[in-house]
Design an enzyme around this catalytic site. Structure first.
Site, short mmCIF file in Angstrom:
data_model
loop_
_atom_site.label_atom_id
_atom_site.label_comp_id
_atom_site.label_asym_id
_atom_site.label_seq_id
_atom_site.Cartn_x
_atom_site.Cartn_y
_atom_site.Cartn_z
N HIS A 1 0.86 -1.19 0.00
CA HIS A 1 0.00 0.00 0.00
C HIS A 1 0.89 1.23 0.00
O HIS A 1 1.96 1.23 0.61
CB HIS A 1 -0.89 0.02 1.26
CG HIS A 1 -2.08 0.90 1.11
ND1 HIS A 1 -2.02 2.25 1.29
CD2 HIS A 1 -3.36 0.61 0.78
CE1 HIS A 1 -3.22 2.77 1.11
NE2 HIS A 1 -4.05 1.80 0.77
N ASP B 1 -7.83 -5.45 -0.03
CA ASP B 1 -8.29 -6.37 -1.09
C ASP B 1 -7.91 -7.82 -0.85
O ASP B 1 -8.33 -8.69 -1.61
CB ASP B 1 -7.72 -5.91 -2.44
CG ASP B 1 -8.36 -4.61 -2.89
OD1 ASP B 1 -7.61 -3.65 -3.18
OD2 ASP B 1 -9.60 -4.53 -2.89
C1 SDX Z 1 -6.34 -0.28 -2.94
O1 SDX Z 1 -4.60 4.24 -2.07
C2 SDX Z 1 -5.54 3.63 -1.47
O2 SDX Z 1 -5.94 4.01 -0.37
C3 SDX Z 1 -6.13 2.43 -2.21
C4 SDX Z 1 -7.09 1.58 -1.42
C5 SDX Z 1 -8.39 2.31 -1.15
O3 SDX Z 1 -9.07 2.00 -0.16
O4 SDX Z 1 -8.79 3.14 -2.03
O5 SDX Z 1 -6.50 1.22 -0.17
C6 SDX Z 1 -7.48 0.33 -2.18
O6 SDX Z 1 -6.17 0.01 -4.09
C7 SDX Z 1 -5.39 -1.18 -2.23
C8 SDX Z 1 -4.18 -1.65 -3.12
C9 SDX Z 1 -4.64 -2.80 -4.02
N1 SDX Z 1 -3.59 -3.16 -4.97
C10 SDX Z 1 -2.89 -4.32 -4.87
O7 SDX Z 1 -3.06 -5.14 -3.97
C11 SDX Z 1 -1.92 -4.57 -6.01
C12 SDX Z 1 -0.56 -5.02 -5.45
N2 SDX Z 1 0.02 -3.90 -4.74
C13 SDX Z 1 1.08 -3.14 -5.40
O8 SDX Z 1 0.88 -2.96 -6.78
C14 SDX Z 1 1.51 -1.91 -4.62
O9 SDX Z 1 1.70 -2.30 -3.31
C15 SDX Z 1 0.65 -0.66 -4.65
C16 SDX Z 1 0.36 -0.21 -6.03
C17 SDX Z 1 -0.63 -0.87 -3.91
C18 SDX Z 1 1.43 0.46 -3.94
O10 SDX Z 1 2.63 0.54 -4.56
P1 SDX Z 1 3.60 1.83 -4.48
O11 SDX Z 1 3.33 2.60 -3.23
O12 SDX Z 1 3.52 2.57 -5.77
O13 SDX Z 1 4.99 1.15 -4.33
P2 SDX Z 1 5.80 0.42 -5.48
O14 SDX Z 1 4.88 -0.30 -6.43
O15 SDX Z 1 6.77 1.39 -6.06
O16 SDX Z 1 6.58 -0.69 -4.63
C19 SDX Z 1 7.66 -0.31 -3.76
C20 SDX Z 1 8.48 -1.58 -3.58
C21 SDX Z 1 8.89 -2.18 -4.92
O17 SDX Z 1 10.08 -2.92 -4.71
P3 SDX Z 1 11.52 -2.22 -5.10
O18 SDX Z 1 11.44 -1.89 -6.58
O19 SDX Z 1 11.63 -1.00 -4.22
O20 SDX Z 1 12.51 -3.31 -4.79
O21 SDX Z 1 7.69 -2.59 -2.93
C22 SDX Z 1 7.48 -3.68 -3.83
C23 SDX Z 1 7.78 -3.17 -5.23
O22 SDX Z 1 8.19 -4.23 -6.06
N3 SDX Z 1 6.06 -4.06 -3.74
C24 SDX Z 1 5.60 -5.31 -3.89
C25 SDX Z 1 4.22 -5.22 -3.74
N4 SDX Z 1 3.88 -3.94 -3.51
C26 SDX Z 1 5.02 -3.22 -3.51
N5 SDX Z 1 6.25 -6.47 -4.16
C27 SDX Z 1 5.44 -7.58 -4.26
N6 SDX Z 1 4.12 -7.58 -4.12
C28 SDX Z 1 3.46 -6.42 -3.87
N7 SDX Z 1 2.14 -6.41 -3.74
#
Ligand code: SDX
Length: 390
Positions: free
Chosen positions: A259, A313
């Site tokens: 998140h 989720d």
């Molecule tokens: C919702 O914003 C809100 O409030 C949204 C929400 C709401 O109520 O409206 O809470 C609802 O959308 C929840 C999120 C649902 N999405 C997912 O579950 C999809 C999987 N999650 C990721 O795509 C990610 O965690 C995000 C998009 C939710 C947040 O990502 P960020 O803040 O943009 O961070 P990032 O993608 O740049 O990740 C930072 C690091 C990376 O590693 P490095 O490149 O630094 O080594 O963390 C890793 C990412 O690879 N990472 C994950 C991960 N999420 C982040 N690695 C594996 N699995 C994951 N889920």
């Protein structure tokens, strides 16, 4: 060099009094009331009133608000006809977005600042989204939509329109809590998208259509559907380590985890996990749940220290799946709840509006010459393919 924040991470886009999140302490409050309290003591209808009007309703106000919502549950036959014209294989979120944009054509909003217009627009959207979602779920199968009932609660009526059966009170109560948990969450992507649209003084139907489009993506609301597909794909607890090894090893994302704000377990995920256990007298017999628990334990070992933990989720889809709701309806369920939060932010934006128009850091060329058509040559890339062609 000017600062640049990809995805506007950490950049305040608005001032708001609607909800508050502390991502390190796992706190979520709607208008200052904790989500745990609302989940335990409130209803979705009352929570929607709280979000829209910044206070809990009196008993007469709640009765009237419920009556207004009930009275406006039905949708025009032309909206039903529109749903029947859409491809059966289309995604229900696209059907919902199409129908909401069309809805605004039947109820044109002349003045977005008019308080009465805002109230009835909010009532129609909160009341009709569930009917639209349930109607498309039926017409795509060739069934006629089920007419909403006035004698059922908001949560009971939605499940009734979907299944033609009045749900057990315990099931309807759990669904109502899910609606409370999904109603609002500060400046998430779909709320921000709606705000940008509202800042042009577009009407609330158009604002909600923008927000629905944004919610659909798998990185946002689409994750609840993706989680079920992931758990089914893993197939068993024994396959969890290999799946995570493969996915994380190729920088893939584990759906339902991570998140932008929470670096601890999402407080909504904690409540939803408990609801799964309430639903299942013997949760260990629920295969998806046992796999999910194994994923959570294995993820904590592997990347918990990076603050990547279950979000809203991760467990929600398991509840809907257990209720027999089709997986591609999970994100529309998110939308029929979040419409309350989107509208609260939309109306807050109208109150003190400034058009959203950010800047950019330009990295392209300047003063390029215009080459006459005859003199241009096709550029080929290393494989000898014409550059820029798929
Ligand atoms: C919702 O914003 C809100 O409030 C949204 C929400 C709401 O109520 O409206 O809470 C609802 O959308 C929840 C999120 C649902 N999405 C997912 O579950 C999809 C999987 N999650 C990721 O795509 C990610 O965690 C995000 C998009 C939710 C947040 O990502 P960020 O803040 O943009 O961070 P990032 O993608 O740049 O990740 C930072 C690091 C990376 O590693 P490095 O490149 O630094 O080594 O963390 C890793 C990412 O690879 N990472 C994950 C991960 N999420 C982040 N690695 C594996 N699995 C994951 N889920």
């Amino acid at each position: 060099m000017r600062d640049f924040f990809p995805g506007l991470a950490g950049v305040p886009a608005a001032k708001s009094t609607i909800s508050f999140v502390d991502g390190l302490k796992g706190i979520l409050e709607y208008r200052g009331i904790s989500i745990e309290t609302l989940a335990r003591q409130s209803s979705f209808t009352e929570t929607a009133f709280l979000l829209l009007f910044n206070r809990l309703p009196t008993k007469p106000e709640l009765t009237q608000f419920h009556a207004d919502l009930t009275q406006h549950r039905r949708i025009k036959y032309k909206i039903c006809d529109l749903l029947k014209c859409l491809p059966e294989s289309g995604h229900p979120m696209d059907a919902l977005q199409s129908a909401v944009a069309a809805l605004g054509m039947f109820y044109p909003v002349a003045d977005v600042t008019n308080e009465s217009t805002r109230y009835w627009t909010a009532v129609r959207l909160i009341a009709k989204l569930p009917t639209i979602v349930a109607a498309f779920a039926r017409v795509r199968r060739g069934d006629e939509p089920i007419v909403p009932r006035d004698d059922l609660s908001y949560a009971e009526n939605f499940l009734y329109m979907l299944t033609e059966k009045i749900p057990e009170p315990a099931l309807a109560n759990i669904f109502d809590i899910c609606l409370i948990l999904h109603a609002e969450h500060t400046m998430n992507a779909s709320t921000f998208s709606g705000l940008v649209t509202a800042s042009t003084l577009a009407d609330p139907y158009t604002v909600i259509a923008s927000a629905i489009g944004t919610l659909e993506g798998p990185l946002h609301g689409g994750a609840n559907e993706a989680v079920i597909h992931m758990l089914e794909n893993i197939g068993s607890v024994e396959q969890v380590p290999a799946y995570l090894e493969r996915t994380l090893g190729t920088k893939g994302k584990i759906m339902g985890f991570g998140h932008r704000i929470y670096k601890v377990k999402d407080p909504r995920a904690i409540i939803l996990q408990d609801l799964v256990q309430q639903l299942d007298a013997h949760p260990d017999t629920n295969t998806l749940f046992t796999i999910a628990r194994a994923v959570e334990q294995e993820m904590e070992k592997r990347i918990g220290q990076k603050g990547i933990r279950p979000n809203v989720d991760f467990y929600s889809g398991i509840i809907y799946h257990r209720m027999g709701i089709e997986t591609d309806l999970f994100t529309p369920l998110f939308a029929i709840s979040r419409v309350a939060g989107w509208l609260a932010h939309c109306f807050e934006q109208y109150q003190d509006n400034h058009l959203f128009r950010p800047d950019q850091i330009y990295e392209g060329p300047h003063n390029r010459p215009y080459q006459p058509l005859e003199g241009r040559t096709t550029l080929k890339n290393e494989e000898g393919k014409v550059r820029g062609k798929g």
